[in-house]
Design a protein around this motif. Structure first.
Motif, PDB file in Angstrom:
ATOM      1  N   GLN A  77     -13.777 -43.327 -39.424  1.00  0.00           N
ATOM      2  CA  GLN A  77     -12.882 -44.662 -38.590  1.00  0.00           C
ATOM      3  C   GLN A  77     -13.769 -46.235 -39.168  1.00  0.00           C
ATOM      4  OE1 GLN A  77     -13.935 -42.801 -34.618  1.00  0.00           O
ATOM      5  NE2 GLN A  77     -11.911 -44.444 -34.640  1.00  0.00           N
ATOM      6  N   HIS A 137     -17.265 -35.348 -35.898  1.00  0.00           N
ATOM      7  CA  HIS A 137     -16.868 -36.061 -34.967  1.00  0.00           C
ATOM      8  C   HIS A 137     -14.643 -36.671 -35.131  1.00  0.00           C
ATOM      9  CE1 HIS A 137     -17.021 -40.734 -32.752  1.00  0.00           C
ATOM     10  NE2 HIS A 137     -15.756 -40.907 -32.737  1.00  0.00           N
ATOM     11  N   PHE A 138     -14.128 -35.600 -34.958  1.00  0.00           N
ATOM     12  CA  PHE A 138     -13.417 -35.367 -34.438  1.00  0.00           C
ATOM     13  C   PHE A 138     -12.438 -34.537 -36.300  1.00  0.00           C
ATOM     14  CE2 PHE A 138     -12.156 -39.011 -31.255  1.00  0.00           C
ATOM     15  CZ  PHE A 138     -12.709 -38.179 -31.202  1.00  0.00           C
ATOM     16  N   ASN A 194     -19.516 -35.511 -31.137  1.00  0.00           N
ATOM     17  CA  ASN A 194     -19.248 -36.678 -30.474  1.00  0.00           C
ATOM     18  C   ASN A 194     -17.965 -35.822 -29.496  1.00  0.00           C
ATOM     19  OD1 ASN A 194     -18.559 -39.507 -29.805  1.00  0.00           O
ATOM     20  ND2 ASN A 194     -17.473 -38.513 -30.548  1.00  0.00           N
ATOM     21  N   GLU A 195     -17.678 -35.572 -27.949  1.00  0.00           N
ATOM     22  CA  GLU A 195     -16.943 -35.413 -27.921  1.00  0.00           C
ATOM     23  C   GLU A 195     -16.140 -35.040 -27.666  1.00  0.00           C
ATOM     24  OE1 GLU A 195     -14.106 -39.288 -27.324  1.00  0.00           O
ATOM     25  OE2 GLU A 195     -15.495 -39.984 -26.212  1.00  0.00           O
ATOM     26  N   ASN A 210     -20.414 -41.206 -23.220  1.00  0.00           N
ATOM     27  CA  ASN A 210     -19.893 -42.411 -23.685  1.00  0.00           C
ATOM     28  C   ASN A 210     -19.114 -42.389 -22.335  1.00  0.00           C
ATOM     29  OD1 ASN A 210     -20.057 -41.605 -26.393  1.00  0.00           O
ATOM     30  ND2 ASN A 210     -18.701 -40.971 -26.541  1.00  0.00           N
ATOM     31  N   TYR A 262     -15.631 -44.689 -20.374  1.00  0.00           N
ATOM     32  CA  TYR A 262     -14.541 -45.675 -21.125  1.00  0.00           C
ATOM     33  C   TYR A 262     -14.108 -46.339 -19.293  1.00  0.00           C
ATOM     34  CZ  TYR A 262     -15.098 -46.071 -26.036  1.00  0.00           C
ATOM     35  OH  TYR A 262     -16.034 -45.678 -26.994  1.00  0.00           O
ATOM     36  N   TRP A 316      -6.136 -48.553 -19.688  1.00  0.00           N
ATOM     37  CA  TRP A 316      -6.879 -47.741 -19.588  1.00  0.00           C
ATOM     38  C   TRP A 316      -7.749 -48.497 -18.116  1.00  0.00           C
ATOM     39  CZ3 TRP A 316     -10.738 -46.026 -24.024  1.00  0.00           C
ATOM     40  CH2 TRP A 316     -10.416 -45.018 -24.884  1.00  0.00           C
ATOM     41  N   GLU A 362     -21.354 -44.484 -25.690  1.00  0.00           N
ATOM     42  CA  GLU A 362     -20.815 -45.830 -25.964  1.00  0.00           C
ATOM     43  C   GLU A 362     -20.344 -45.960 -25.148  1.00  0.00           C
ATOM     44  OE1 GLU A 362     -17.416 -43.879 -28.341  1.00  0.00           O
ATOM     45  OE2 GLU A 362     -17.861 -42.289 -29.806  1.00  0.00           O
ATOM     46  N   TRP A 383     -19.461 -49.014 -28.113  1.00  0.00           N
ATOM     47  CA  TRP A 383     -18.091 -49.032 -28.828  1.00  0.00           C
ATOM     48  C   TRP A 383     -17.795 -50.937 -29.421  1.00  0.00           C
ATOM     49  CZ3 TRP A 383     -17.353 -44.556 -32.365  1.00  0.00           C
ATOM     50  CH2 TRP A 383     -16.516 -44.778 -32.762  1.00  0.00           C
ATOM     51  N   SER A 413      -8.699 -46.408 -35.222  1.00  0.00           N
ATOM     52  CA  SER A 413      -9.265 -45.511 -34.421  1.00  0.00           C
ATOM     53  C   SER A 413      -7.738 -44.336 -33.904  1.00  0.00           C
ATOM     54  CB  SER A 413      -8.771 -46.186 -32.646  1.00  0.00           C
ATOM     55  OG  SER A 413     -10.424 -46.095 -32.305  1.00  0.00           O
ATOM     56  N   TRP A 414      -8.461 -43.530 -34.903  1.00  0.00           N
ATOM     57  CA  TRP A 414      -6.933 -42.338 -35.208  1.00  0.00           C
ATOM     58  C   TRP A 414      -5.800 -42.777 -34.812  1.00  0.00           C
ATOM     59  CZ3 TRP A 414     -11.189 -40.236 -36.097  1.00  0.00           C
ATOM     60  CH2 TRP A 414     -12.101 -39.895 -36.283  1.00  0.00           C
ATOM     61  N   TYR A 441     -12.066 -52.830 -30.747  1.00  0.00           N
ATOM     62  CA  TYR A 441     -12.685 -52.850 -30.000  1.00  0.00           C
ATOM     63  C   TYR A 441     -14.580 -53.313 -30.457  1.00  0.00           C
ATOM     64  CZ  TYR A 441     -11.397 -49.379 -27.824  1.00  0.00           C
ATOM     65  OH  TYR A 441      -9.992 -48.308 -27.321  1.00  0.00           O
TER      66      TYR A 441
HETATM   67  C1  GAL Z   1     -14.033 -42.911 -27.958  1.00  0.00           C
HETATM   68  C2  GAL Z   1     -14.508 -42.437 -29.756  1.00  0.00           C
HETATM   69  C3  GAL Z   1     -14.620 -43.104 -30.826  1.00  0.00           C
HETATM   70  C4  GAL Z   1     -13.096 -44.310 -29.976  1.00  0.00           C
HETATM   71  C5  GAL Z   1     -12.969 -44.903 -28.892  1.00  0.00           C
HETATM   72  C6  GAL Z   1     -12.357 -45.358 -28.611  1.00  0.00           C
HETATM   73  O1  GAL Z   1     -13.305 -41.775 -27.770  1.00  0.00           O
HETATM   74  O2  GAL Z   1     -15.297 -41.255 -29.370  1.00  0.00           O
HETATM   75  O3  GAL Z   1     -14.148 -42.292 -31.866  1.00  0.00           O
HETATM   76  O4  GAL Z   1     -11.924 -44.218 -30.517  1.00  0.00           O
HETATM   77  O5  GAL Z   1     -12.803 -43.250 -27.820  1.00  0.00           O
HETATM   78  O6  GAL Z   1     -11.357 -45.595 -28.341  1.00  0.00           O
END
Ligand code: GAL
Length: 463
Positions: free
Chosen positions: A21, A123-124, A167-168, A297, A299, A339, A366, A416, A423-424, A432
């Motif tokens: 990222q 991380h992914f 991570n996750e 993490n 959110y 979200w 995060e 984060w 972001s993917w 962010y």
């Molecule tokens: C998380 C992830 C991060 C980042 C973040 C914000 O789930 O660990 O890589 O993308 O979301 O979308």
């Protein structure tokens, strides 16, 4: 009366990021391809505005400038990930000396600024060749990952005292094998369960390898914990929330911290015929090699109700066969990311960890708010006035503070993220960072209002 929220003196203040990222330089200095590089090559239209992973935020070239800015903004710790395919281009075999040099320089630069590196191994970003072998679905890939982890401990273990195996880990597993957000975007619950089991096994094996080396640090895992709240206290709603919790939280939290799997989940996998292939010794290995430290993490919460309709028996199996999502009236939303914002969730997680997971040492690894089109908040001096982000963090931190008062073993808070990053599939859609990145001006960095707010927080420990 205005209440002050004072945090402990040695609280870990910092931010989190990941290699894919923020590094960029995806095709540079011998880095091998990972699944993101490959996916972008074959399906660029999947990515927001067709922006791929090759450049991202240029940390690879600009780490010195960025680390100096981290220091300026009060960081005492920073989490990043090592790119497996940068260090070992095909995922196994030769180590890339340029990558060793890069990560050495980043770690030294951080320490020179008094910032402790927190290093995550995965991380992914599965190396493409390893994905061709099945990715986490394959036991061979578990072996390759453990070798990679050992290589990292041997190369960097003298300077890194906080390691994380993943991570996750549920995110790549569910997105690669069920929900379609990560390559190869399959929809196959059996593979998903196998990949999940292998991720846990790989984590336990890496923990064992780390502990054997006696390097004097700690090793943990970073999990995205999404507390499951039932719509009501009706037993069917409560049961639905419990099952969702077993699928999405306890599936990784229990084996990582307690070394066991939740019986509710195992019962469903058995009943539905989806038990993974497990070899002799695996369960004991997982039992005996649990984490020292837990990254959390957070959110958003997960709101759940009992299923309203019968499911289609011919559709592929999904965990959602056991519950429906509940759209709670009046919930507070981050409309940009779609979200829910529920600040108390962070407290509920910390109390759950205190009460049911031995109050293991943990930190918020995060938390953050993604917002689209932030340039509309630019002021005359060219700074983004992101008051919404400051409020978001403050309201979460108040609950972290309350958790400390109530005995939680929470040691820090990482936002984060430091600079806006990729972001993917959403690429640069939602931002962010504490620092903005101008893609039209060679990724020029400008501190946002939240960056200065963070600095004050980190320096005074006070909100
Ligand atoms: C998380 C992830 C991060 C980042 C973040 C914000 O789930 O660990 O890589 O993308 O979301 O979308």
């Amino acid at each position: 009366m205005v209440k002050d929220y004072l945090f402990p003196k040695d609280f870990w203040w910092g931010s989190a990021s990941s290699a894919t990222q923020m590094e960029g330089a995806a095709n540079k200095d011998g880095k091998g391809k990972n699944i993101w590089d490959h996916w972008y090559e074959i399906e660029p239209n999947r990515f927001f505005k067709k922006i791929g992973p090759s450049e991202t935020s240029q940390f690879y070239e600009r780490y010195k400038e960025d680390i100096a800015l981290m220091k300026e903004l009060g960081h005492n710790s920073f989490r990043f990930s090592i790119s497996w395919s940068r260090l070992i281009p095909t995922g196994e075999g030769e180590v890339n000396p340029k990558a060793v040099q890069f990560y050495n320089q980043v770690m030294d630069e951080l320490w020179n600024h008094g910032i402790e590196p927190f290093v995550n191994l995965y991380h992914f970003d599965m190396p493409f060749e390893q994905q061709e072998k099945g990715g986490w679905e394959s036991r061979e890939v578990v072996k390759a990952y453990v070798k990679y982890a050992e290589t990292c401990f041997d190369l960097f273990g003298d300077r890194v005292k906080k390691w994380f195996t993943h991570n996750e880990p549920i995110v790549p597993v569910e997105n690669q094998y069920l929900y379609g957000h990560h390559y190869p975007a399959l929809c196959n619950f059996q593979k998903c369960v196998q990949a999940g089991f292998h991720s846990i096994l790989a984590s336990a094996m890496a923990i064992r390898a780390y502990h054997k080396r006696n390097l004097g640090g700690k090793i943990g895992i970073i999990l995205n914990l999404t507390p499951s709240y039932p719509r009501s206290q009706h037993p069917a709603d409560v049961e639905a929330a419990k099952i969702a919790d077993a699928f999405f939280n306890r599936s990784f939290l229990d084996p990582s911290v307690k070394g066991t799997f939740p019986s509710e989940l195992v019962d469903i996998l058995k009943k539905e015929g989806f038990m993974p292939h497990i070899e002799d010794g695996d369960i004991t290995l997982i039992k005996e090699n649990t984490v020292d430290l837990l990254g959390i993490n957070y959110y958003q919460p997960r709101r759940v109700k009992a299923k309203e309709n019968l499911f289609n028996p011919n559709a592929p199996f999904m965990p959602e066969r056991y519950f429906d999502y509940h759209d709670m009236p009046g919930k507070k939303m981050n409309p940009y990311r779609g979200w829910e914002i529920y600040e108390k969730g962070i407290y509920d997680i910390l109390m759950n960890v205190k009460e049911n997971y031995g109050n293991i040492e943990c930190f918020i690894s995060e938390n953050g708010m993604g917002v689209e089109n932030e340039t509309r908040f630019l002021n005359e001096e060219g700074m983004i006035e992101d008051d919404y982000r400051i409020e978001f963090y403050e309201e979460h931190l108040k609950w972290v503070h309350q958790a400390i008062q109530d005995g939680s073993n929470v040691k820090g808070f990482h936002v984060w993220t430091f600079i806006d990053n990729w972001s993917w599939l959403n690429a640069y859609k939602n931002r962010y960072g504490l620092v903005s990145v101008d893609l039209d001006k060679d990724c020029k960095r400008t501190v946002k209002k939240s960056g200065y707010w963070f600095k004050k927080l980190a320096v005074t420990g006070l909100i």
